[in-house]
Design an enzyme around this catalytic site. Structure first.
Site, PDB file in Angstrom:
ATOM      1  N   THR B 175       0.841  -1.183   0.000  1.00  0.00           N
ATOM      2  CA  THR B 175       0.000   0.000   0.000  1.00  0.00           C
ATOM      3  C   THR B 175       0.891   1.254   0.000  1.00  0.00           C
ATOM      4  O   THR B 175       1.934   1.259   0.620  1.00  0.00           O
ATOM      5  CB  THR B 175      -0.824   0.017   1.305  1.00  0.00           C
ATOM      6  OG1 THR B 175      -1.514  -1.198   1.409  1.00  0.00           O
ATOM      7  CG2 THR B 175      -1.788   1.177   1.349  1.00  0.00           C
ATOM      8  N   ARG B 203     -11.951  -8.785  -2.657  1.00  0.00           N
ATOM      9  CA  ARG B 203     -11.462  -8.533  -1.303  1.00  0.00           C
ATOM     10  C   ARG B 203     -11.095  -7.062  -1.119  1.00  0.00           C
ATOM     11  O   ARG B 203     -10.388  -6.469  -1.916  1.00  0.00           O
ATOM     12  CB  ARG B 203     -10.230  -9.390  -1.036  1.00  0.00           C
ATOM     13  CG  ARG B 203      -9.535  -9.114   0.310  1.00  0.00           C
ATOM     14  CD  ARG B 203      -8.315  -8.206   0.150  1.00  0.00           C
ATOM     15  NE  ARG B 203      -7.544  -8.140   1.401  1.00  0.00           N
ATOM     16  CZ  ARG B 203      -6.516  -7.331   1.579  1.00  0.00           C
ATOM     17  NH1 ARG B 203      -6.106  -6.525   0.635  1.00  0.00           N
ATOM     18  NH2 ARG B 203      -5.873  -7.317   2.733  1.00  0.00           N
ATOM     19  N   VAL B 204     -11.599  -6.463  -0.042  1.00  0.00           N
ATOM     20  CA  VAL B 204     -11.150  -5.149   0.377  1.00  0.00           C
ATOM     21  C   VAL B 204     -10.490  -5.332   1.740  1.00  0.00           C
ATOM     22  O   VAL B 204     -11.096  -5.901   2.646  1.00  0.00           O
ATOM     23  CB  VAL B 204     -12.325  -4.154   0.499  1.00  0.00           C
ATOM     24  CG1 VAL B 204     -11.828  -2.795   0.951  1.00  0.00           C
ATOM     25  CG2 VAL B 204     -13.045  -4.036  -0.837  1.00  0.00           C
ATOM     26  N   GLY B 205      -9.259  -4.873   1.873  1.00  0.00           N
ATOM     27  CA  GLY B 205      -8.517  -5.100   3.115  1.00  0.00           C
ATOM     28  C   GLY B 205      -8.940  -4.097   4.179  1.00  0.00           C
ATOM     29  O   GLY B 205      -9.907  -4.282   4.901  1.00  0.00           O
ATOM     30  N   ASP B 206      -8.198  -2.998   4.249  1.00  0.00           N
ATOM     31  CA  ASP B 206      -8.557  -1.932   5.172  1.00  0.00           C
ATOM     32  C   ASP B 206      -9.575  -1.054   4.478  1.00  0.00           C
ATOM     33  O   ASP B 206      -9.255  -0.345   3.543  1.00  0.00           O
ATOM     34  CB  ASP B 206      -7.318  -1.117   5.536  1.00  0.00           C
ATOM     35  CG  ASP B 206      -7.691   0.079   6.390  1.00  0.00           C
ATOM     36  OD1 ASP B 206      -8.821   0.138   6.909  1.00  0.00           O
ATOM     37  OD2 ASP B 206      -6.835   0.967   6.520  1.00  0.00           O
ATOM     38  N   THR B 222      -0.992   1.254   6.609  1.00  0.00           N
ATOM     39  CA  THR B 222      -0.520   0.221   5.685  1.00  0.00           C
ATOM     40  C   THR B 222      -0.244  -1.054   6.475  1.00  0.00           C
ATOM     41  O   THR B 222      -0.042  -1.007   7.681  1.00  0.00           O
ATOM     42  CB  THR B 222       0.760   0.660   4.947  1.00  0.00           C
ATOM     43  OG1 THR B 222       1.356  -0.469   4.296  1.00  0.00           O
ATOM     44  CG2 THR B 222       1.784   1.246   5.910  1.00  0.00           C
ATOM     45  N   GLY B 223      -0.260  -2.173   5.786  1.00  0.00           N
ATOM     46  CA  GLY B 223       0.029  -3.446   6.450  1.00  0.00           C
ATOM     47  C   GLY B 223      -1.102  -4.418   6.264  1.00  0.00           C
ATOM     48  O   GLY B 223      -1.763  -4.421   5.218  1.00  0.00           O
TER      49      GLY B 223
END
Lengths: 310, 310
Positions: B175, B203-206, B222-223
């Site tokens: 990111t 898929r959506v992460g954060d 990020t991460g």
């Protein structure tokens, strides 16, 4: 006296028209009763939340599952999310089509993937993989939803019209939600919605929908999703509880702050880790209900609080 | 001495392999310089954030825009979001395909719609409406991304493998993000990503990516997105600042809390409303840079802090 278990339900905060009043109250009472039974039988908070929301999704009075509104393309796109407070596990789907109960798919995202949110075609691909039944759009749409879509397509910016103009009394924004505290002391929340009539395809309103953490409590939010996300409404309510406010004070303060800061209206239901209940709305009406200690409470208009034995 | 303007950049927190080290540092330095120039010329914080992220999206070393990783279907799906702290306006896209600069589309969602997030096909429909150029997937994919996709498809649960197994040193989760404070005292954040190699489609992460509020400051995260969303990392950092912690203390405390509570690793860059800077990562490396008072600082490994005049 045990303060457990507890379940709190909302059927959406907005200018609910009279024709939907009775149906909305019946729906939130039925959902609370179903969820409470799960808790009494030793089920977890997230099990109760899921079961309660299935009742609301299947009820035509609410804009979630069956009864969802139509987007600008005339399609149904639904969002649902749930979260369990002991380990902060959560699962959600957004803009999913052609399934009956989005909250069940959200649960599967939590239980069966290492993701927390699947959107659009990817969420439907996942539904197929796990063998979830596909339904037609017609199976999700009521005659009311079709009529309102035609009415709303006259407006250009329905989102703002709907929440700011009290003369516009149509249905089409009643997110449903539930929070619960189980016998083991775990909290959970769940929220499900068909969004806003004539929304843009792909629109996700409140991308969180709530928050649940055993160190404070659980919250499910409803109302103008775009405002809710700007102020992180649910997390704000749990922060307020962490700062020592009661569930009711925390909920009222955060909703008032949202009104002041971004002129957004909405509502929320809250249960603290100790089983205290909060519910508040800055819209005209919100159908709500809760059960604790064998007593069912419910209401729709500001100030109302009816009760009866379960 | 004025503490304005300020810009802080990250290029992703993860086990960055040596082959990408120089490119990552060059990229974050270039992005900071571009963003700082916008601020010096009187541009707003959100203008600076957008310009800086375009530099990062166009740089092949980063998993955002050109250089994005491939999902399990071998497609590119990108997420981007930005937010301005004076009125909490925000805009975002998730799982968008076939555009060069997702951050520009996120900006258009903020400026040209009354929504805050558009996902999937709906986001591409909006891109077409506003005349944004369509690019082919091949225009977004590097040879490295293709090679890594083949490697990653061997794993079943790439998300957890990537962040928990330090022996797996591949790219595919960086990111990019930026925060800024402009001459008028407004803060903004922006974040953009291609996600995680071999992620599920949709898929959506954060789902937040950061937070910006003039009453506290701005954060870009990020991460491991799934962990970040569970603890509302960015909002936690701004809450920590509201409680009196410095930008650096607030950032470190929230990342440590995320590691303890959900065993999630990541990083964040922060600027307070007063121009103080925070940056921290619990992963092996994070490329970062910032410019304030005409001095450029940057680093990659823990403890590094190189500086030079702009």
């Amino acid at each position: 006296m045990s303060r457990r278990p507890v379940i709190v339900i909302h059927g959406g905060a907005w200018a609910i028209p009279d024709k939907l009043a009775t149906g909305s109250i019946d729906g939130v009472k039925a959902a609370a009763t179903t969820g409470y039974r799960v808790l009494q039988d030793g089920g977890t908070a997230v099990d109760a939340v899921e079961a309660a929301i299935v009742v609301l999704e299947n009820h035509p009075a609410f804009d979630a599952g069956y009864g969802s509104v139509l987007n600008a393309n005339g399609e149904v796109e639904m969002d649902a999310v749930l979260m369990t407070g002991h380990n902060l596990q959560c699962g959600g789907v957004a803009c999913v089509q052609n399934i009956k109960n989005p909250i069940k798919l959200a649960r599967a995202v939590m239980d069966k993937t290492d993701h927390t949110l699947l959107v659009g075609l990817g969420s439907n691909q996942f539904a197929e993989e796990i063998g979830m039944e596909k339904v037609s759009t017609d199976d999700l749409v009521t005659e009311d939803a079709k009529a309102e879509w035609k009415e709303f397509m006259k407006f250009k910016t329905t989102v703002n019209v709907l929440f700011r103009n009290r003369d516009v009394k149509l249905s089409g924004c009643d997110t449903v939600g539930a929070v619960a505290l189980d016998n083991a002391g775990n909290v959970a929340f769940g929220t499900s919605t068909g969004g806003i009539t004539a929304k843009r395809p792909g629109r996700v309103g409140d991308r969180s929908g709530g928050y649940a953490d055993n160190t404070s409590g659980a919250v499910s939010t409803t109302g103008h999703g775009e405002s809710i996300v700007k102020v992180c409404l649910a997390r704000q309510i749990t922060f307020n509880m962490e700062q020592g406010l009661s569930a009711q004070e925390a909920t009222e303060k955060a909703l008032q702050s949202m009104a002041n800061r971004v002129q957004g209206s909405g509502g929320a239901v809250t249960v603290s880790k100790d089983g205290d209940i909060g519910k508040h709305f800055t819209t005209e009406r919100m159908a709500w209900s809760w059960i604790k200690d064998g007593q069912l409470h419910y209401g729709l208009n500001p100030g109302e609080d009816f009760s009866q034995a379960v």
